[in-house]
Scaffold this motif. Structure first.
Motif, PDB file in Angstrom:
ATOM      1  N   ASN A  44       0.842  -1.189   0.000  1.00  0.00           N
ATOM      2  CA  ASN A  44       0.000   0.000   0.000  1.00  0.00           C
ATOM      3  C   ASN A  44       0.878   1.241   0.000  1.00  0.00           C
ATOM      4  O   ASN A  44       2.054   1.166   0.345  1.00  0.00           O
ATOM      5  CB  ASN A  44      -0.895   0.035   1.245  1.00  0.00           C
ATOM      6  N   TRP A  45       0.288   2.360  -0.345  1.00  0.00           N
ATOM      7  CA  TRP A  45       0.995   3.630  -0.285  1.00  0.00           C
ATOM      8  C   TRP A  45       0.091   4.658   0.367  1.00  0.00           C
ATOM      9  O   TRP A  45      -1.127   4.476   0.458  1.00  0.00           O
ATOM     10  CB  TRP A  45       1.442   4.116  -1.671  1.00  0.00           C
ATOM     11  N   TYR A  46       0.687   5.717   0.828  1.00  0.00           N
ATOM     12  CA  TYR A  46      -0.034   6.831   1.451  1.00  0.00           C
ATOM     13  C   TYR A  46       0.706   8.092   1.064  1.00  0.00           C
ATOM     14  O   TYR A  46       1.930   8.097   1.026  1.00  0.00           O
ATOM     15  CB  TYR A  46      -0.030   6.663   2.973  1.00  0.00           C
ATOM     16  N   PHE A  47      -0.025   9.143   0.768  1.00  0.00           N
ATOM     17  CA  PHE A  47       0.650  10.410   0.525  1.00  0.00           C
ATOM     18  C   PHE A  47      -0.044  11.526   1.272  1.00  0.00           C
ATOM     19  O   PHE A  47      -1.242  11.463   1.547  1.00  0.00           O
ATOM     20  CB  PHE A  47       0.772  10.733  -0.973  1.00  0.00           C
ATOM     21  N   TYR A  48       0.743  12.514   1.634  1.00  0.00           N
ATOM     22  CA  TYR A  48       0.273  13.711   2.318  1.00  0.00           C
ATOM     23  C   TYR A  48       0.668  14.880   1.437  1.00  0.00           C
ATOM     24  O   TYR A  48       1.847  15.102   1.172  1.00  0.00           O
ATOM     25  CB  TYR A  48       0.940  13.811   3.696  1.00  0.00           C
ATOM     26  N   ASP A  49      -0.322  15.606   0.939  1.00  0.00           N
ATOM     27  CA  ASP A  49      -0.090  16.722   0.033  1.00  0.00           C
ATOM     28  C   ASP A  49      -0.647  17.977   0.678  1.00  0.00           C
ATOM     29  O   ASP A  49      -1.856  18.135   0.798  1.00  0.00           O
ATOM     30  CB  ASP A  49      -0.775  16.443  -1.316  1.00  0.00           C
ATOM     31  N   SER A  50       0.229  18.852   1.128  1.00  0.00           N
ATOM     32  CA  SER A  50      -0.198  20.089   1.774  1.00  0.00           C
ATOM     33  C   SER A  50       0.051  21.266   0.840  1.00  0.00           C
ATOM     34  O   SER A  50       0.671  21.131  -0.212  1.00  0.00           O
ATOM     35  CB  SER A  50       0.548  20.285   3.088  1.00  0.00           C
ATOM     36  N   GLU A  51      -0.420  22.424   1.250  1.00  0.00           N
ATOM     37  CA  GLU A  51      -0.185  23.628   0.465  1.00  0.00           C
ATOM     38  C   GLU A  51       1.289  24.002   0.466  1.00  0.00           C
ATOM     39  O   GLU A  51       1.770  24.649  -0.452  1.00  0.00           O
ATOM     40  CB  GLU A  51      -1.027  24.782   1.002  1.00  0.00           C
ATOM     41  N   LEU A  52       2.010  23.608   1.481  1.00  0.00           N
ATOM     42  CA  LEU A  52       3.437  23.871   1.596  1.00  0.00           C
ATOM     43  C   LEU A  52       4.180  22.605   1.154  1.00  0.00           C
ATOM     44  O   LEU A  52       4.234  21.617   1.888  1.00  0.00           O
ATOM     45  CB  LEU A  52       3.793  24.243   3.033  1.00  0.00           C
ATOM     46  N   ASP A  53       4.730  22.610  -0.067  1.00  0.00           N
ATOM     47  CA  ASP A  53       5.335  21.403  -0.649  1.00  0.00           C
ATOM     48  C   ASP A  53       6.423  20.781   0.210  1.00  0.00           C
ATOM     49  O   ASP A  53       6.633  19.569   0.163  1.00  0.00           O
ATOM     50  CB  ASP A  53       5.903  21.706  -2.040  1.00  0.00           C
ATOM     51  N   SER A  54       7.107  21.564   1.021  1.00  0.00           N
ATOM     52  CA  SER A  54       8.178  20.999   1.846  1.00  0.00           C
ATOM     53  C   SER A  54       7.631  20.068   2.936  1.00  0.00           C
ATOM     54  O   SER A  54       8.386  19.312   3.534  1.00  0.00           O
ATOM     55  CB  SER A  54       9.031  22.106   2.456  1.00  0.00           C
ATOM     56  N   LEU A  55       6.324  20.100   3.182  1.00  0.00           N
ATOM     57  CA  LEU A  55       5.708  19.219   4.175  1.00  0.00           C
ATOM     58  C   LEU A  55       5.135  17.949   3.552  1.00  0.00           C
ATOM     59  O   LEU A  55       4.715  17.040   4.260  1.00  0.00           O
ATOM     60  CB  LEU A  55       4.598  19.951   4.933  1.00  0.00           C
ATOM     61  N   ASP A  56       5.109  17.865   2.231  1.00  0.00           N
ATOM     62  CA  ASP A  56       4.565  16.703   1.537  1.00  0.00           C
ATOM     63  C   ASP A  56       5.435  15.470   1.779  1.00  0.00           C
ATOM     64  O   ASP A  56       6.647  15.584   1.970  1.00  0.00           O
ATOM     65  CB  ASP A  56       4.524  16.936   0.027  1.00  0.00           C
ATOM     66  N   PHE A  57       4.812  14.286   1.721  1.00  0.00           N
ATOM     67  CA  PHE A  57       5.573  13.042   1.780  1.00  0.00           C
ATOM     68  C   PHE A  57       4.749  11.898   1.225  1.00  0.00           C
ATOM     69  O   PHE A  57       3.524  11.977   1.117  1.00  0.00           O
ATOM     70  CB  PHE A  57       6.039  12.719   3.201  1.00  0.00           C
TER      71      PHE A  57
END
Length: 138
Positions: free
Chosen positions: A117-130
């Motif tokens: 499985n995969w999970y992603f976190y996409d925020s407005e601040l790209d440096s916080l994405d993973f």
């Protein structure tokens, strides 16, 4: 000094937000579990300096640690760091930095041996994405 205070306040604000733009996982959901028996009690006293990585939020998970999905069935996944027990998800690889969503997460995890499985976190601040590449434990 003022710059440090403003920077810290901004980081605190951004990390404290429940990001509505986050589109998570292609991971099956589990029934939510009750609060952990060893959860610290709030004694009402003001907190001292926070311990590094003391949160159970998936934003702080590292390779080798496990997470569990606490969302209700069919709901938006909510991962929390957890003990590596059956039905939890072990983090095989973590990609920090800008992600564009599902296709990006799938492409990044495709080269990770054994991921389920995969999970992603996409925020407005790209440096916080993973992106997390996960393996469900038996």
């Amino acid at each position: 000094m003022l710059v440090l205070i403003l920077g810290g306040a901004t980081a605190f604000y951004l990390f404290g937000q429940d990001d509505e733009a986050t589109t998570p996982v292609a991971a099956p959901t589990q029934e939510p579990e009750g609060p952990a028996a060893d959860a610290p009690e709030d004694d009402g006293s003001p907190p001292s300096a926070p311990a590094a990585n003391s949160s159970t939020d998936a934003r702080f998970v590292q390779v080798g640690q496990c997470v569990r999905n606490t969302a209700s069935a069919g709901g938006k996944p909510k991962l929390l760091i957890n003990d590596c027990v059956p039905k939890s998800y072990e983090v095989l690889r973590r990609f920090d930095g800008k992600t564009s969503g599902e296709k990006d997460a799938e492409a990044k995890c495709a080269a990770v041996d054994g991921y389920t499985n995969w999970y992603f976190y996409d925020s407005e601040l790209d440096s916080l994405d993973f992106v997390l590449c996960l393996k469900q434990r038996a």
